[in-house]
Design a protein around this motif. Sequence first.
Motif, PDB file in Angstrom:
ATOM      1  N   SER A 165       0.836  -1.199   0.000  1.00  0.00           N
ATOM      2  CA  SER A 165       0.000   0.000   0.000  1.00  0.00           C
ATOM      3  C   SER A 165       0.872   1.250   0.000  1.00  0.00           C
ATOM      4  N   ALA A 166       0.403   2.269  -0.717  1.00  0.00           N
ATOM      5  CA  ALA A 166       1.158   3.524  -0.802  1.00  0.00           C
ATOM      6  C   ALA A 166       1.328   4.150   0.572  1.00  0.00           C
ATOM      7  N   GLU A 167       0.333   3.968   1.447  1.00  0.00           N
ATOM      8  CA  GLU A 167       0.390   4.565   2.780  1.00  0.00           C
ATOM      9  C   GLU A 167       1.518   3.943   3.612  1.00  0.00           C
ATOM     10  N   LEU A 168       1.607   2.622   3.619  1.00  0.00           N
ATOM     11  CA  LEU A 168       2.668   1.967   4.382  1.00  0.00           C
ATOM     12  C   LEU A 168       4.031   2.266   3.784  1.00  0.00           C
ATOM     13  N   ARG A 169       4.123   2.269   2.463  1.00  0.00           N
ATOM     14  CA  ARG A 169       5.410   2.582   1.831  1.00  0.00           C
ATOM     15  C   ARG A 169       5.899   3.971   2.248  1.00  0.00           C
ATOM     16  N   ALA A 170       4.991   4.927   2.294  1.00  0.00           N
ATOM     17  CA  ALA A 170       5.364   6.288   2.694  1.00  0.00           C
ATOM     18  C   ALA A 170       5.837   6.311   4.143  1.00  0.00           C
ATOM     19  N   GLU A 171       5.170   5.560   5.019  1.00  0.00           N
ATOM     20  CA  GLU A 171       5.560   5.521   6.431  1.00  0.00           C
ATOM     21  C   GLU A 171       6.935   4.885   6.599  1.00  0.00           C
ATOM     22  N   LEU A 172       7.185   3.793   5.903  1.00  0.00           N
ATOM     23  CA  LEU A 172       8.489   3.139   5.989  1.00  0.00           C
ATOM     24  C   LEU A 172       9.588   4.047   5.440  1.00  0.00           C
ATOM     25  N   ASP A 173       9.277   4.731   4.359  1.00  0.00           N
ATOM     26  CA  ASP A 173      10.261   5.628   3.751  1.00  0.00           C
ATOM     27  C   ASP A 173      10.609   6.770   4.691  1.00  0.00           C
ATOM     28  N   GLU A 174       9.600   7.361   5.315  1.00  0.00           N
ATOM     29  CA  GLU A 174       9.851   8.478   6.225  1.00  0.00           C
ATOM     30  C   GLU A 174      10.626   8.022   7.458  1.00  0.00           C
ATOM     31  N   PHE A 175      10.236   6.893   8.024  1.00  0.00           N
ATOM     32  CA  PHE A 175      10.923   6.446   9.233  1.00  0.00           C
ATOM     33  C   PHE A 175      12.353   6.009   8.932  1.00  0.00           C
ATOM     34  N   SER A 176      12.620   5.552   7.717  1.00  0.00           N
ATOM     35  CA  SER A 176      13.977   5.137   7.357  1.00  0.00           C
ATOM     36  C   SER A 176      14.957   6.316   7.344  1.00  0.00           C
ATOM     37  N   LYS A 177      14.428   7.543   7.374  1.00  0.00           N
ATOM     38  CA  LYS A 177      15.283   8.740   7.366  1.00  0.00           C
ATOM     39  C   LYS A 177      15.534   9.278   8.777  1.00  0.00           C
ATOM     40  N   PHE A 178      14.960   8.637   9.768  1.00  0.00           N
ATOM     41  CA  PHE A 178      15.131   9.077  11.162  1.00  0.00           C
ATOM     42  C   PHE A 178      16.608   9.156  11.548  1.00  0.00           C
ATOM     43  N   ALA A 179      16.940  10.157  12.376  1.00  0.00           N
ATOM     44  CA  ALA A 179      18.293  10.264  12.928  1.00  0.00           C
ATOM     45  C   ALA A 179      18.230  11.004  14.255  1.00  0.00           C
ATOM     46  N   ILE A 180      19.262  10.804  15.065  1.00  0.00           N
ATOM     47  CA  ILE A 180      19.369  11.441  16.379  1.00  0.00           C
ATOM     48  C   ILE A 180      20.300  12.638  16.248  1.00  0.00           C
ATOM     49  N   TYR A 181      19.779  13.836  16.472  1.00  0.00           N
ATOM     50  CA  TYR A 181      20.564  15.064  16.362  1.00  0.00           C
ATOM     51  C   TYR A 181      20.966  15.542  17.750  1.00  0.00           C
ATOM     52  N   ALA A 182      22.225  15.911  17.882  1.00  0.00           N
ATOM     53  CA  ALA A 182      22.757  16.419  19.150  1.00  0.00           C
ATOM     54  C   ALA A 182      23.768  17.509  18.836  1.00  0.00           C
ATOM     55  N   PRO A 183      23.312  18.747  18.580  1.00  0.00           N
ATOM     56  CA  PRO A 183      24.228  19.832  18.183  1.00  0.00           C
ATOM     57  C   PRO A 183      25.348  20.037  19.191  1.00  0.00           C
ATOM     58  N   GLN A 184      26.553  20.188  18.678  1.00  0.00           N
ATOM     59  CA  GLN A 184      27.733  20.417  19.517  1.00  0.00           C
ATOM     60  C   GLN A 184      28.325  21.786  19.195  1.00  0.00           C
ATOM     61  N   THR A 185      28.625  22.536  20.240  1.00  0.00           N
ATOM     62  CA  THR A 185      29.111  23.898  20.069  1.00  0.00           C
ATOM     63  C   THR A 185      30.381  23.948  19.227  1.00  0.00           C
ATOM     64  N   ALA A 186      31.316  23.042  19.463  1.00  0.00           N
ATOM     65  CA  ALA A 186      32.587  23.069  18.727  1.00  0.00           C
ATOM     66  C   ALA A 186      32.369  22.910  17.231  1.00  0.00           C
ATOM     67  N   VAL A 187      31.421  22.074  16.846  1.00  0.00           N
ATOM     68  CA  VAL A 187      31.132  21.870  15.424  1.00  0.00           C
ATOM     69  C   VAL A 187      30.470  23.112  14.839  1.00  0.00           C
ATOM     70  N   MET A 188      29.484  23.677  15.532  1.00  0.00           N
ATOM     71  CA  MET A 188      28.799  24.861  15.014  1.00  0.00           C
ATOM     72  C   MET A 188      29.714  26.072  14.977  1.00  0.00           C
ATOM     73  N   ARG A 189      30.702  26.123  15.864  1.00  0.00           N
ATOM     74  CA  ARG A 189      31.667  27.226  15.850  1.00  0.00           C
ATOM     75  C   ARG A 189      32.707  27.063  14.742  1.00  0.00           C
ATOM     76  N   GLY A 190      32.856  25.866  14.222  1.00  0.00           N
ATOM     77  CA  GLY A 190      33.853  25.630  13.192  1.00  0.00           C
ATOM     78  C   GLY A 190      35.179  25.147  13.730  1.00  0.00           C
ATOM     79  N   LEU A 191      35.217  24.691  14.975  1.00  0.00           N
ATOM     80  CA  LEU A 191      36.454  24.192  15.567  1.00  0.00           C
ATOM     81  C   LEU A 191      36.611  22.688  15.393  1.00  0.00           C
ATOM     82  N   ALA A 192      35.545  22.027  15.006  1.00  0.00           N
ATOM     83  CA  ALA A 192      35.586  20.583  14.765  1.00  0.00           C
ATOM     84  C   ALA A 192      34.695  20.285  13.572  1.00  0.00           C
ATOM     85  N   ILE A 193      34.992  19.209  12.873  1.00  0.00           N
ATOM     86  CA  ILE A 193      34.214  18.815  11.708  1.00  0.00           C
ATOM     87  C   ILE A 193      33.656  17.420  11.935  1.00  0.00           C
ATOM     88  N   ASP A 194      32.370  17.278  11.709  1.00  0.00           N
ATOM     89  CA  ASP A 194      31.718  15.973  11.779  1.00  0.00           C
ATOM     90  C   ASP A 194      31.825  15.338  10.395  1.00  0.00           C
TER      91      ASP A 194
END
Length: 415
Positions: A165-194
Motif C-alpha cells: 500500500s502507498a500509505e505503508l510505503r510512505a511511512e516506511l520511507d519516512e521512518f527510514s530517514k530518522f536520525a538522532i541530532y545532538a548539536p555540539q558547540t565546537a562543530v557549530m563554531r567551526g572548531l571541529a568537523i563531523d
Amino acid sequence: MDVLKKLRIERFKSIYEQEIEFGSVNLLVGPNGSGKSNLLEALGVLSAALSSGLESTTLDIKGVRLSLPHIFKSAFKNHELPKTFRLEAHFEHGRYDCSIRSGINSQFLEFATEALYDGDAQVFGRSGHGTRLHSVAKDVPNFDKSLVPSTRSVWSVIEPLVRISAELRAELDEFSKFAIYAPQTAVMRGLAIDQRVVEPLGLTGSGLATALATTERRDPIKFRNLMKIVWEPGWADMIRPGAFDPQVVPSQVRSEGTVLYIRDKFMKGGRNLLSAFDASEGTLYLIFVATFLAHNLTPQVFSLDNIDGTLNPKLVRRVSRHLIDAIISAEASDKKQAFMTSHHPSSLDSFDIFDSHQCIFVCSRSSENSANGGGQTTFRKLLPPKDMTKEDWTLKHGARNLSELMLNDRIPGAL
C-alpha cells in the motif's frame, strides 16, 4: 499524522521489556543514566534496519553510538544473557519487527528474524530457516533469498520490486530517514568537523550556514516565522551566511565553504558582526533548531537529544514551545514527529498533557529490591487522572506548572 504509533522493545541495553505509544511531540525526562538515550538508539537501530541494514556506517549516520555489538543486548544480573534483542514498530498502516543477534565475539549486529505486515497481510518473513515472501511473492518470482546478507534487511533489498500500500510505503520511507541530532558547540563554531555526511544538517550541527542560506532562499516567509526564536536572547538582530572574512573570523575556524555571521545590535557599525566562533552557544543552538525546522529536507521523524542544550530556563521553555507549535500547527504535507530528551524542568512547561499529540514520558530504572532484579528502564506517560479537566487540574495543583511539580518531587521518578 504520526508515523510511528507504538514501539515494543525487548532486551535492548537497559530496556528489558517496554511497550510505548507515542504522539507527535514526545519528551523524555528522568535522571542521568535512566535510559532516555537508549530509547532514541532503539529508534535509530530500527530506522537503520528499514533503510539499508545494520552495518556500522548506517548506524553511525543515524546517531547511534558504535558500541561493541554485544553491548546492545541487556545483561541483567537475575536474567540469562539473551541471544537477541527485539524491536517491534507499529505504524498507522502496518507493522515491522525484527530480532537482532550479537555474540561476545561478534564484529557486527545481524538479523535473526524479520517480518513486515501491510495491514494484516504479511509481506515477508525471515528466520533461521530462511526468508519467505508472502503477499509479494508474485512480484519477485526469481528472488534469490540466499543473497540477502545477515546484516542487510530483507526490505532494503525487495523494496524497489514489490507492491504494498502507498500509505505503508510512505511511512516506511519516512521512518527510514530518522536520525538522532545532538548539536555540539565546537562543530557549530567551526572548531571541529563531523565527518558524517547528513543532509540538510549534520547530526552535530555541521553545515549550519549552508542550510540556513538554502532555507531562506526556498521559503523566506516560513524561514522568518521559525527564526523568531533566535531573537529571544535580545542582542542579535540579523543573521546571514557569507564567505570567510579574516577580519572577523579567526584563522583556526574550519569554514566548510560558508560562514555564519550574526549582528550584535548594541555594537558600533563595522565592529558589530560576529562569526559563529564568537557568538553565544545558546544563540547557535537556537539557530540550529530554527533552521532544522524550516528546511524542506529535514526528516519527518527525528530526535533532538538534550533540547535544553546550553539554554537558560526561560529559553528552554521557549524552544520547547517553539518546537511543539511548529510541529502541531504544520500543514499535513509538512507534519513531523519529534522525540526529545531533556534534564531541565522548564522543558515540561510548554506541554499540554491533555492533548494526546503532546506526550511526556518519565524515564526511570527499577530499584534493586524490585521483583525483576532492578535496573530495568521503564517509561511512564505523564497523564492527568481520568475524567479530570484542565480546570480541575489547575485547582488541584494551585496553578503550579509542571516544572514546579517536578522540582517538588510531585512527578514520581522524574528526578
